[in-house]
Motif scaffolding. Structure first.
Motif, short mmCIF file in Angstrom:
data_model
loop_
_atom_site.label_atom_id
_atom_site.label_comp_id
_atom_site.label_asym_id
_atom_site.label_seq_id
_atom_site.Cartn_x
_atom_site.Cartn_y
_atom_site.Cartn_z
N GLU A 221 86.82 45.01 -0.25
CA GLU A 221 87.03 43.44 -0.16
C GLU A 221 86.44 42.12 -0.18
O GLU A 221 86.63 41.17 -0.21
CB GLU A 221 85.81 44.04 1.50
CG GLU A 221 85.98 42.93 2.43
CD GLU A 221 84.50 42.85 3.50
OE1 GLU A 221 85.23 42.29 5.11
OE2 GLU A 221 84.12 43.89 3.64
N ALA A 222 84.58 42.46 -1.88
CA ALA A 222 84.51 41.03 -1.85
C ALA A 222 85.27 40.78 -3.12
O ALA A 222 85.56 39.70 -3.41
CB ALA A 222 83.86 41.35 -2.67
N TYR A 223 85.91 42.05 -3.55
CA TYR A 223 87.38 41.40 -4.42
C TYR A 223 88.53 40.67 -4.17
O TYR A 223 88.90 39.48 -4.64
CB TYR A 223 87.85 43.35 -5.54
CG TYR A 223 89.03 42.59 -5.70
CD1 TYR A 223 88.93 42.49 -7.58
CD2 TYR A 223 90.31 42.82 -5.90
CE1 TYR A 223 89.64 41.38 -8.48
CE2 TYR A 223 91.18 42.88 -6.50
CZ TYR A 223 91.04 42.37 -8.50
OH TYR A 223 91.99 42.17 -9.03
N TYR A 224 88.63 41.64 -2.97
CA TYR A 224 90.35 40.25 -2.19
C TYR A 224 89.46 39.16 -1.66
O TYR A 224 90.39 38.34 -1.66
CB TYR A 224 90.48 41.05 -1.43
CG TYR A 224 91.47 42.50 -1.52
CD1 TYR A 224 91.84 42.62 -2.53
CD2 TYR A 224 91.62 43.28 -0.48
CE1 TYR A 224 93.33 43.71 -2.96
CE2 TYR A 224 92.75 44.64 -0.55
CZ TYR A 224 93.57 44.65 -1.65
OH TYR A 224 94.06 45.23 -2.11
N ALA A 225 88.04 39.10 -1.38
CA ALA A 225 87.67 37.42 -0.93
C ALA A 225 87.93 36.42 -2.36
O ALA A 225 88.06 35.39 -2.00
CB ALA A 225 86.30 37.99 0.06
N ALA A 226 87.22 36.97 -3.34
CA ALA A 226 87.45 36.82 -4.12
C ALA A 226 88.27 36.05 -4.92
O ALA A 226 88.62 35.02 -5.81
CB ALA A 226 86.57 37.01 -5.72
N GLU A 227 89.40 36.78 -5.07
CA GLU A 227 90.28 36.87 -6.08
C GLU A 227 92.15 36.93 -5.70
O GLU A 227 92.81 36.06 -6.36
CB GLU A 227 90.61 38.87 -6.88
CG GLU A 227 89.21 38.81 -7.95
CD GLU A 227 88.81 37.18 -9.04
OE1 GLU A 227 90.10 36.49 -9.63
OE2 GLU A 227 88.03 37.18 -9.93
N VAL A 228 92.50 36.88 -3.73
CA VAL A 228 93.24 37.65 -4.37
C VAL A 228 93.46 35.46 -2.62
O VAL A 228 94.79 35.79 -2.44
CB VAL A 228 93.90 38.79 -2.97
CG1 VAL A 228 94.86 38.98 -1.80
CG2 VAL A 228 93.72 39.63 -4.24
N ILE A 229 92.72 35.91 -1.43
CA ILE A 229 93.66 35.36 -0.32
C ILE A 229 92.70 33.65 -0.64
O ILE A 229 91.73 33.29 -1.75
CB ILE A 229 91.92 35.58 0.89
CG1 ILE A 229 90.65 35.35 0.55
CG2 ILE A 229 92.24 37.02 1.59
CD1 ILE A 229 89.62 35.11 2.03
N THR A 230 93.78 32.78 -0.18
CA THR A 230 94.19 31.66 0.26
C THR A 230 94.06 30.97 0.94
O THR A 230 95.79 31.61 1.44
CB THR A 230 94.85 31.09 -1.51
OG1 THR A 230 94.02 29.78 -1.85
CG2 THR A 230 96.25 31.68 -1.10
N GLY A 231 94.28 29.79 0.98
CA GLY A 231 94.94 28.91 2.31
C GLY A 231 94.29 28.96 3.62
O GLY A 231 92.94 28.82 3.51
N PRO A 232 94.12 27.91 4.52
CA PRO A 232 93.23 27.60 5.56
C PRO A 232 93.83 28.94 6.35
O PRO A 232 94.50 29.93 6.78
CB PRO A 232 94.27 26.95 6.03
CG PRO A 232 95.30 25.50 5.67
CD PRO A 232 95.99 26.96 4.44
N GLY A 233 92.32 29.06 6.85
CA GLY A 233 91.88 30.48 7.57
C GLY A 233 91.89 31.55 6.42
O GLY A 233 91.50 32.56 7.76
#
Length: 263
Positions: A221-233
């Motif tokens: 979960e932390a990996y995806y938050a730091a490395e994967v997600i992007t954009g508004p909201g």
């Protein structure tokens, strides 16, 4: 007009192969080598022909959503069934259909991409417009019937994100928002890294959200938050295991479809 990534095609033009579905150790772990998979040739799958799923001109939608689904070697036969069953159940959910048709344009568009190792991808669901219950049911049925023909292998997350961005950019329905929904159970371990995928999404103005199945990778979960997600909201949805997937993907899709209206 932004440049559409073209280096990584969404669909291979050669016949695909299918390998064993038995669960294998993840190849990035120390002491394990990537497994080899016996395979047999399969003919290239034709695009879906159900009339309700075909692009209906250029009718606009509120959201173009790419479902980028990890089908690498870490996802076994039973887990794949739970995952696909969860997606299908979500599109049969009355609340989801209501939310999908509640926007100004009264519809969303959805496509699904299966992905695994470098170059291993399949367009499991071509772009489909959902403007009511019948179209949502057609999408659910198509997802349920999508065969797993991507060879199991490593986790080329960055390449999957780049291919998903290209797919979103080519959506035939003009969309107010474009979102990639990545689901998986492990970090990238092959091919381009997720930073390249994020860059492709940012260049095209596409939001990337993620669903992390954390039963074997508690830090995912932390990996995806730091490395994967992007954009508004942008956000990460957590699923404790594949038994929790159906509930998690329903919550995630409701939030994605509702956009800024969902807290």
């Amino acid at each position: 007009m932004p440049c559409i990534p073209s280096a990584i095609p969404v669909l291979p033009r050669k016949p695909l192969s299918i390998g064993a579905t038995a669960r294998l150790a993840k190849p990035w772990r120390i002491g394990h080598r990537p497994a080899t998979f016996p395979s047999m040739p399969l003919p290239r799958r034709a695009l879906l022909s159900t009339p309700v799923l075909l692009a209906q001109g250029a009718r606009p939608v509120d959201l173009a959503l790419v479902l980028a689904v990890d089908v690498s070697a870490s996802v076994d036969f039973d887990e794949f069934g739970l995952m696909i069953g969860g997606y299908a159940a979500a599109f049969r959910d009355a609340d989801l259909v209501s939310r999908a048709t509640a926007g100004e344009r009264g519809a969303i568009a959805v496509a699904m991409l299966f992905w695994a190792g470098p170059g291993a991808r399949d367009l499991a669901l071509p772009w489909a417009r959902i403007g009511g219950e019948a179209e949502a049911e057609a999408v659910a049925a198509a997802i349920e019937g999508a065969p797993r023909i991507v060879p199991p292998g490593a986790t080329a997350l960055g390449e999957a994100m780049i291919a998903s961005a290209a797919l979103a950019a080519r959506c035939p329905f003009p969309a107010t928002r474009r979102v990639i929904d990545v689901s998986g159970d492990g970090p990238a371990n092959a091919g381009a890294g997720p930073a390249a995928g994020k860059a492709a999404a940012v260049a095209l103005g596409i939001t990337v959200n993620a669903l992390a199945v954390v039963h074997e990778e508690p830090e995912l979960e932390a990996y995806y938050a730091a490395e994967v997600i992007t954009g508004p909201g942008a956000f990460v949805q957590r699923a404790e295991n594949y038994e929790d997937f159906a509930s998690a993907i329903r919550r995630k899709l409701l939030r994605e479809i509702g956009g800024s209206l969902i807290a």
